[in-house]
Design a protein around this motif. Structure first.
Motif, PDB file in Angstrom:
ATOM      1  N   ALA A  14      40.660  12.949  14.522  1.00 52.97           N
ATOM      2  CA  ALA A  14      39.973  11.989  13.658  1.00 52.97           C
ATOM      3  C   ALA A  14      39.980  12.462  12.206  1.00 52.97           C
ATOM      4  O   ALA A  14      40.193  11.676  11.278  1.00 52.97           O
ATOM      5  N   VAL A  15      39.762  13.750  11.994  1.00 57.39           N
ATOM      6  CA  VAL A  15      39.779  14.312  10.636  1.00 57.39           C
ATOM      7  C   VAL A  15      41.178  14.183  10.037  1.00 57.39           C
ATOM      8  O   VAL A  15      41.346  13.779   8.880  1.00 57.39           O
ATOM      9  N   ALA A  16      42.194  14.509  10.816  1.00 55.93           N
ATOM     10  CA  ALA A  16      43.575  14.415  10.326  1.00 55.93           C
ATOM     11  C   ALA A  16      43.929  12.978   9.984  1.00 55.93           C
ATOM     12  O   ALA A  16      44.540  12.702   8.949  1.00 55.93           O
ATOM     13  N   ARG A  17      43.529  12.045  10.841  1.00 55.93           N
ATOM     14  CA  ARG A  17      43.803  10.624  10.605  1.00 55.93           C
ATOM     15  C   ARG A  17      43.090  10.144   9.351  1.00 55.93           C
ATOM     16  O   ARG A  17      43.666   9.441   8.524  1.00 55.93           O
ATOM     17  N   SER A  18      41.862  10.541   9.199  1.00 51.83           N
ATOM     18  CA  SER A  18      41.069  10.139   8.037  1.00 51.83           C
ATOM     19  C   SER A  18      41.693  10.676   6.757  1.00 51.83           C
ATOM     20  O   SER A  18      41.796   9.956   5.759  1.00 51.83           O
ATOM     21  N   GLY A  19      42.094  11.922   6.769  1.00 49.26           N
ATOM     22  CA  GLY A  19      42.736  12.509   5.594  1.00 49.26           C
ATOM     23  C   GLY A  19      44.037  11.818   5.265  1.00 49.26           C
ATOM     24  O   GLY A  19      44.352  11.568   4.101  1.00 49.26           O
ATOM     25  N   HIS A  20      44.801  11.471   6.296  1.00 50.01           N
ATOM     26  CA  HIS A  20      46.078  10.787   6.091  1.00 50.01           C
ATOM     27  C   HIS A  20      45.855   9.415   5.466  1.00 50.01           C
ATOM     28  O   HIS A  20      46.541   9.032   4.514  1.00 50.01           O
ATOM     29  N   GLU A  21      44.885   8.678   5.979  1.00 51.26           N
ATOM     30  CA  GLU A  21      44.590   7.343   5.442  1.00 51.26           C
ATOM     31  C   GLU A  21      44.174   7.434   3.980  1.00 51.26           C
ATOM     32  O   GLU A  21      44.559   6.595   3.165  1.00 51.26           O
ATOM     33  N   GLY A  22      43.406   8.453   3.646  1.00 55.26           N
ATOM     34  CA  GLY A  22      42.995   8.645   2.257  1.00 55.26           C
ATOM     35  C   GLY A  22      44.176   8.929   1.344  1.00 55.26           C
ATOM     36  O   GLY A  22      44.265   8.396   0.235  1.00 55.26           O
ATOM     37  N   ARG A  23      45.102   9.778   1.815  1.00 51.82           N
ATOM     38  CA  ARG A  23      46.298  10.086   1.017  1.00 51.82           C
ATOM     39  C   ARG A  23      47.171   8.857   0.842  1.00 51.82           C
ATOM     40  O   ARG A  23      47.697   8.604  -0.246  1.00 51.82           O
ATOM     41  N   VAL A  24      47.323   8.067   1.908  1.00 52.01           N
ATOM     42  CA  VAL A  24      48.123   6.843   1.818  1.00 52.01           C
ATOM     43  C   VAL A  24      47.490   5.874   0.822  1.00 52.01           C
ATOM     44  O   VAL A  24      48.186   5.281  -0.005  1.00 52.01           O
ATOM     45  N   ALA A  25      46.184   5.718   0.880  1.00 55.43           N
ATOM     46  CA  ALA A  25      45.498   4.819  -0.052  1.00 55.43           C
ATOM     47  C   ALA A  25      45.675   5.287  -1.497  1.00 55.43           C
ATOM     48  O   ALA A  25      45.927   4.476  -2.391  1.00 55.43           O
ATOM     49  N   GLU A  26      45.556   6.587  -1.718  1.00 58.31           N
ATOM     50  CA  GLU A  26      45.717   7.137  -3.065  1.00 58.31           C
ATOM     51  C   GLU A  26      47.139   6.913  -3.580  1.00 58.31           C
ATOM     52  O   GLU A  26      47.332   6.465  -4.718  1.00 58.31           O
TER      53      GLU A  26
END
Length: 67
Positions: free
Chosen positions: A37-49
């Protein structure tokens, strides 16, 4: 650090099934779920940025394409 995890009967069954399917302990199943979940959340944040940067950088091109 020790922690108590309170689960509904349905969640307990789901956790048990996940652990059994993976051949791991329930504790390990919980740890893996948290890490994923942490990895997915971090990935989504990077994609959004990166998406925001690209929209800003190519705003004129996107504007023209939208016409």
């Amino acid at each position: 650090m020790a922690m108590t995890l309170r689960l509904s009967a349905e969640d307990e069954r789901a956790l048990a099934q996940l652990a059994d399917d993976e051949g791991i302990s329930r504790n390990e199943a919980v740890l893996r779920a948290i890490r994923e979940a942490v990895a997915r959340s971090g990935h989504e944040g990077r994609v959004a940025e990166l998406s925001e940067r690209a929209r800003h950088r190519y705003a004129d091109v996107l504007e023209r394409l939208g016409r």
